[in-house]
Design a protein around this motif. Sequence first.
Motif, PDB file in Angstrom:
ATOM      1  N   PRO A 291       1.141  -1.061  -0.239  1.00 18.04           N
ATOM      2  CA  PRO A 291       0.087  -0.434  -0.239  1.00 18.04           C
ATOM      3  C   PRO A 291       0.258   1.005   0.283  1.00 18.04           C
ATOM      4  O   PRO A 291       1.480   1.093   0.281  1.00 18.04           O
ATOM      5  CB  PRO A 291      -0.761  -0.199   1.222  1.00 18.04           C
ATOM      6  N   SER A 292       0.209   2.460  -0.302  1.00 20.30           N
ATOM      7  CA  SER A 292       0.599   3.311  -0.152  1.00 20.30           C
ATOM      8  C   SER A 292       0.303   4.490   0.901  1.00 20.30           C
ATOM      9  O   SER A 292      -1.039   4.910   0.572  1.00 20.30           O
ATOM     10  CB  SER A 292       1.410   4.453  -1.316  1.00 20.30           C
ATOM     11  N   ILE A 293       0.818   5.355   1.140  1.00 23.40           N
ATOM     12  CA  ILE A 293       0.542   6.474   2.555  1.00 23.40           C
ATOM     13  C   ILE A 293       0.884   7.558   2.972  1.00 23.40           C
ATOM     14  O   ILE A 293       2.197   7.211   2.989  1.00 23.40           O
ATOM     15  CB  ILE A 293       0.311   5.471   3.926  1.00 23.40           C
ATOM     16  N   ASP A 294      -0.032   8.555   1.983  1.00 26.98           N
ATOM     17  CA  ASP A 294       0.721  10.148   1.838  1.00 26.98           C
ATOM     18  C   ASP A 294       0.930  10.711   3.386  1.00 26.98           C
ATOM     19  O   ASP A 294      -0.459  11.008   2.900  1.00 26.98           O
ATOM     20  CB  ASP A 294       0.031  10.679   0.521  1.00 26.98           C
ATOM     21  N   VAL A 295       1.275  11.098   3.832  1.00 30.00           N
ATOM     22  CA  VAL A 295       1.684  11.544   5.091  1.00 30.00           C
ATOM     23  C   VAL A 295       1.924  12.971   4.695  1.00 30.00           C
ATOM     24  O   VAL A 295       2.317  13.904   5.605  1.00 30.00           O
ATOM     25  CB  VAL A 295       2.059  10.864   6.243  1.00 30.00           C
ATOM     26  N   LEU A 296       2.160  13.450   3.859  1.00 31.56           N
ATOM     27  CA  LEU A 296       2.594  14.979   3.648  1.00 31.56           C
ATOM     28  C   LEU A 296       0.754  15.764   2.685  1.00 31.56           C
ATOM     29  O   LEU A 296       0.077  15.632   2.101  1.00 31.56           O
ATOM     30  CB  LEU A 296       3.464  15.271   2.655  1.00 31.56           C
ATOM     31  N   ASN A 297       0.882  16.591   3.119  1.00 32.49           N
ATOM     32  CA  ASN A 297       0.059  17.853   2.732  1.00 32.49           C
ATOM     33  C   ASN A 297       0.661  18.520   1.219  1.00 32.49           C
ATOM     34  O   ASN A 297       1.194  18.435   0.817  1.00 32.49           O
ATOM     35  CB  ASN A 297      -1.308  18.585   3.535  1.00 32.49           C
ATOM     36  N   ASP A 298      -0.543  18.811   0.871  1.00 37.17           N
ATOM     37  CA  ASP A 298       0.420  19.645  -0.825  1.00 37.17           C
ATOM     38  C   ASP A 298       1.563  20.788  -0.827  1.00 37.17           C
ATOM     39  O   ASP A 298       2.502  20.739  -1.361  1.00 37.17           O
ATOM     40  CB  ASP A 298      -0.512  19.873  -1.652  1.00 37.17           C
ATOM     41  N   ASN A 299       1.231  21.304   0.735  1.00 37.17           N
ATOM     42  CA  ASN A 299       2.094  22.320   0.926  1.00 37.17           C
ATOM     43  C   ASN A 299       3.143  21.893   2.053  1.00 37.17           C
ATOM     44  O   ASN A 299       3.910  22.633   2.995  1.00 37.17           O
ATOM     45  CB  ASN A 299       1.037  23.943   1.781  1.00 37.17           C
ATOM     46  N   GLY A 300       3.560  20.693   2.114  1.00 35.56           N
ATOM     47  CA  GLY A 300       4.753  20.087   2.930  1.00 35.56           C
ATOM     48  C   GLY A 300       4.285  20.031   4.678  1.00 35.56           C
ATOM     49  O   GLY A 300       5.203  20.042   5.052  1.00 35.56           O
ATOM     50  N   THR A 301       3.345  20.419   4.519  1.00 37.95           N
ATOM     51  CA  THR A 301       2.497  19.660   6.338  1.00 37.95           C
ATOM     52  C   THR A 301       2.729  18.501   6.109  1.00 37.95           C
ATOM     53  O   THR A 301       1.370  17.695   5.418  1.00 37.95           O
ATOM     54  CB  THR A 301       1.818  20.724   6.722  1.00 37.95           C
ATOM     55  N   ILE A 302       2.086  17.933   7.424  1.00 39.57           N
ATOM     56  CA  ILE A 302       1.619  16.641   7.447  1.00 39.57           C
ATOM     57  C   ILE A 302       0.800  16.191   7.660  1.00 39.57           C
ATOM     58  O   ILE A 302      -0.569  17.011   7.894  1.00 39.57           O
ATOM     59  CB  ILE A 302       2.305  16.409   9.480  1.00 39.57           C
ATOM     60  N   HIS A 303      -0.250  16.040   6.869  1.00 35.91           N
ATOM     61  CA  HIS A 303      -1.182  15.581   6.412  1.00 35.91           C
ATOM     62  C   HIS A 303      -1.670  14.347   7.793  1.00 35.91           C
ATOM     63  O   HIS A 303      -1.114  13.748   8.732  1.00 35.91           O
ATOM     64  CB  HIS A 303      -1.970  14.474   5.364  1.00 35.91           C
ATOM     65  N   GLU A 304      -3.491  14.410   8.159  1.00 35.12           N
ATOM     66  CA  GLU A 304      -4.242  14.290   9.178  1.00 35.12           C
ATOM     67  C   GLU A 304      -3.627  12.283   9.343  1.00 35.12           C
ATOM     68  O   GLU A 304      -3.980  11.520  10.619  1.00 35.12           O
ATOM     69  CB  GLU A 304      -5.503  14.691   9.290  1.00 35.12           C
ATOM     70  N   ARG A 305      -3.265  12.063   8.252  1.00 36.72           N
ATOM     71  CA  ARG A 305      -3.840  10.787   8.378  1.00 36.72           C
ATOM     72  C   ARG A 305      -2.613   9.739   8.515  1.00 36.72           C
ATOM     73  O   ARG A 305      -2.297   8.784   9.250  1.00 36.72           O
ATOM     74  CB  ARG A 305      -3.776  10.169   6.951  1.00 36.72           C
ATOM     75  N   ALA A 306      -1.646  10.971   8.995  1.00 32.75           N
ATOM     76  CA  ALA A 306      -0.124  11.159  10.230  1.00 32.75           C
ATOM     77  C   ALA A 306      -0.289  10.286  10.936  1.00 32.75           C
ATOM     78  O   ALA A 306      -0.047   9.301  12.051  1.00 32.75           O
ATOM     79  CB  ALA A 306       0.995  12.086   9.754  1.00 32.75           C
ATOM     80  N   GLY A 307      -1.196  10.786  11.930  1.00 35.23           N
ATOM     81  CA  GLY A 307      -1.648  10.476  13.207  1.00 35.23           C
ATOM     82  C   GLY A 307      -1.204  11.262  13.965  1.00 35.23           C
ATOM     83  O   GLY A 307      -1.146  11.448  15.131  1.00 35.23           O
ATOM     84  N   LEU A 308       0.602  12.230  13.607  1.00 34.71           N
ATOM     85  CA  LEU A 308       1.237  12.258  14.279  1.00 34.71           C
ATOM     86  C   LEU A 308       1.946  14.273  13.844  1.00 34.71           C
ATOM     87  O   LEU A 308       1.461  14.020  12.402  1.00 34.71           O
ATOM     88  CB  LEU A 308       2.638  11.611  15.047  1.00 34.71           C
TER      89      LEU A 308
END
Length: 877
Positions: A291-308
Motif C-alpha cells: 500500500p501507499s500512505i501519503d503523510v504530507l499535504n500539498d504544502n509540505g505540512t503533515i496530513h491528518e492520516r499520519a496521526g502525529l
Amino acid sequence: MSIPKTYNPKEVEDKWYATWLERGFFKSKPNPKKQPYTVVIPPPNVTGVLHMGHMLNNTIQDVLVRRARMQGKEACWVPGTDHASIATEARVVNMLKEKGINKSDLTREEFLQYAFEWKEKYGGIILDQLKKLGASCDWDRTRFTMEPDLTQAVIDVFVDLYRKGQIYRGVRMVNWDPQGLTALSDEEVNFKQVNGKLYYLRYGIEGSDEVLTVATKRPETIMGDVAICVHPADERYKHLAGKKAIIPLVNRAIPIIFDEYVDIEFGTGVLKVTPAHDINDYELGVKHNLPSIDVLNDNGTIHERAGLYVGEDRFVVRKKITKDLEAAGLLEKVEDSVTNVGFSERTDAVIEPKLSMQWWCKMDQMAKPALENVMNDTIKLHPPKFKNMYRSWMENVHDWCISRQLWWGQQIPAYYLPDGTFVVARTAEEALTEARTKTGNPDLQLSDLRQDEDVLDTWFSSWLWPISVFDGFKDPDNEEILYYYPTNDLVTAPEILFFWVARMIMAGYEFRKELPFQNVYLTGIVRDAQGRKMSKSLGNSPDPLVLMDQYGADGVRAGMLFSSPAGNDLLFDEKLCEQGRNFSNKIWNAFRLINGWEVDETLPNPNEKAIKWFDSKFNEALNVLEDHFDKFRISDALLTVYKLVWDDFCSNYLEMIKPAFGSPIDAATLQATNEFLEKLMKVLHPFMPFITEEIWNTMKERAPKDCLVVASWPQAGRVDADLLKQTEYVLNVVGQVRNMRNSKNISPAKKLELHVRLVEGKNAIAGYETLVSKLANLSEIQETEQQLDNALSFVVDSSEFFIPMEGNIDAAAERERILKELDYTKGFLASVEKKLSNERFVAGAPEAVINAERKKRSDAEAKIAALEQSLAALPAE
C-alpha cells in the motif's frame, strides 16, 4: 571623407541596427528561387533578461544566419518567447501581493487578465536586448507560446494524442513543489549537495525483544512506512523472513520483505519502504504489491492520516520527531551526511516525491524514430559526443507528466461530467456533444461540464515550436511550413537536449513524419574564472548590457566566441571582451591607414608579389573557414578570420605594401588592397556585424540596398601553395632579423646589412630581396659563400644568414645563444630519428607523412651543421 580617429561603437551600432530594420534586410518570405535557411530561436522565458548564456547562444545563431544570408539563401530566423508557466505565475502572484491582492481571491479569468498585462509590460524585454547584440531576427515573425494560434495547436495536439491512446490520466510519482503547489518536470528540479544527517532508528520485531536499526535521512516520513526491506543475501537478517517490524512512535506493524535493490553496505543494510515519498520506494511498492500512505499535504505540512504532528511543517517535524525518538529510546545515533537534494528551479523549495493524479504522455513509441534518426546522423549533434547521453535518455524514456497545477498556461481540454467521468475535446461545445453521446443524455448542458483546472507543462507547447511558428498545425499545407520546414540548425544548451530537443524531434516525426532540423549545435555553459556556472545567486555574472556598453557589441560577441568550442564550457573572463574591442580598434586603424594614402596614377606597381601572396593567403584561409563552418567549429572559424586580419593582413601585407611616410601609393596596389579589405569585411561580418558594416559603407558611396549585411559571400579562388611557402620562408627570415634587433637592443630605425650564405649556389630569398629589405629595414643584402666573422647569425631551414656587427658583437652572449639553439635542434633531430626508426610507424604511415619527417631530419641536420660552423667562427674565449 573624414574618418574619426577613434571607433565609437555606441553611435555605429544604434545607427546600423536601425538602418537594417528600416531597409527590411532581416525580413524573409518564401522564395522558390532561393534555398531556405531556417533557424528558430530557443524561446527565452517572458520573465527573462539577457544573461551570458543567451549572449553565447544567440551570437552563434546570428553568425550562422548572417553567413547564410550572404550566401544568397533565404535566411529566416524566427524569434519568440515562452510563456514559462511556473516562473511567470510566480512573478504575477508576487506582483499581486505587493498590491494587496491574493491569487485565491481572484477568478481564473481575473488572474489571467493580470498575467497578460504583466506579460505585455515585461515580456518583450529580452527580445529588445537581443537587438542590442545585433541579432538579425525577422522581428515581424515574433511568436509567443500562449498566443491564440499556438495555444490552439497545443490543444489540437493534446486531443490528437489522447484519441491515439498516447495521453492518459493516472496516479504516479511526480516531483512536487510544496511552495508552488504544482508538479514539476525533471528539468525544473535543481539538485544540490546538502549537508544533512543520517538518523539510526530502532524498529522492534513483533513478538520479540529483537531490534532492527534502520538508517534514514527523513525520519519525518516514518508514519508513511509500509514495509522494511533487506537484501536476500544478507546473512544478518535471513531469520526475519515472514516476520513484522514495529514502526517507532507509530507502533504499527509492517512486513519485512527481501529485495536485491537494498545496498548491503549502506547504513545498516536495512531500508524502510515509504512508497508515497520516494521514487525508488514507490517502485519497490509496486513490485511487492504494497500500500501507499501519503503523510504530507500539498504544502509540505503533515496530513491528518499520519496521526502525529498533524498540520506542522515537514522540516519542523524532522527536529521534533528526532527529539521524541531520542526521549523514547528509539534513536540509536545521528551521523553527519551529505546528500543530493532536489530544489524547485522557480521557488527554490525542497522538492517532495509525491504520488499524484496527473496527466501523462506516453513516450516509448514516439522515442523510437527520434532515437534512430539521431544515432544514424540523419539529425547531427555537434559535437557528436552527446550522442551517448542522448541514447541513454531515449532508451530509458519515461512517460511525461504534462499537467501543472497552475492557471497561467494552456488549460487542459478535459471536461468532467457530473458522474466523475470525462471527455476530451477541442472546445466546450465539442465536449458537450461528446458528453451527450457518451451518456446518452441529450439534456446535458454546458453548465453540467467542468473543465480540468490544470494547465499543460510549458514544454508541451515548446516541443511544437518548429512547426507551430509556421502555423503547421493550423494549416499543415500552408506555403510557409512547406518552404521553411524542416529547419536547418538549432543552437541550444546540452542541459535541455532531452527535455526540449528530443521532444521536438519526437513531435517532428509524429506530426509531420520528418525531422524538425538537420543540425543541433550544443553550446557549453558560461562559467567564471573559478569554473562556477554564472548565475544571479552567486553574483558572478556580469550584465551583458554593461559589457556591450563598455566594449561594444562586436567586442563582446568576439570575446564570447574566442574560446567557446561546441559542447565545451566557456571560462569567461572580461579580458576576452577587451581582446574583442582591441580587435575592433585594430581593424579600424588599418582602415584609417589605407584610407589615408594618397594615390599617384603614374606610379608603377611594385607590390605584385605581395598582392599575389595575400590573394592566395585569403583563398587558403577561406577554404579553412568553410571547413570550420561545415563542421560547426564556430570558435575556430572566428580565430581563422582573426589571424587572417590581424597577422596576415595588418601585420604582414600592409607592411609589405605601405608607402614611405608622406609618399603616395600606386593605383593598382590601392585598388587591390581595398578589394582585400572588402573581402575581409565580408568574412568578418557574421562575427562582428557593426564595425564591418561601418567600414563597408565608409569605403565608398553605395546604394541603399548595397549594405554588407546582404553582400555576397566570397568564393575561394586559386591557392598558390609554392608562393605561400616561399613567402612564409621570407617572413620567417624577417622575423629572425627583428628578433636579433630585439635581443641586441638595436633600434628598429637603424639600417642593417644582411648576408645570405649560398647553399649549392642558391640564394634562399632570391627575388624577394626588396621585400625583405623593406620589412627588416636593411641597407643592403649580399650573397656570400663564406662564414662571416664578427656577425650575428641565424639559420632558417638549411640556409644561414649573417648580420655584420662591425666588431661590436658580444661573443660570449652569441656563443650562449648558438649553443642553446644547437641543443634544441639536436633534441628535435633525435625525436625525428626515433620516429623514423620505428618500423610500425614507417610501415603504417602514408608516404607523404614519412617524406615530411625525412625533410624535417635533413633540415635539422643542415641547421646543426650551420650552427656548428657559426660557433667555430666566433672568437676564442
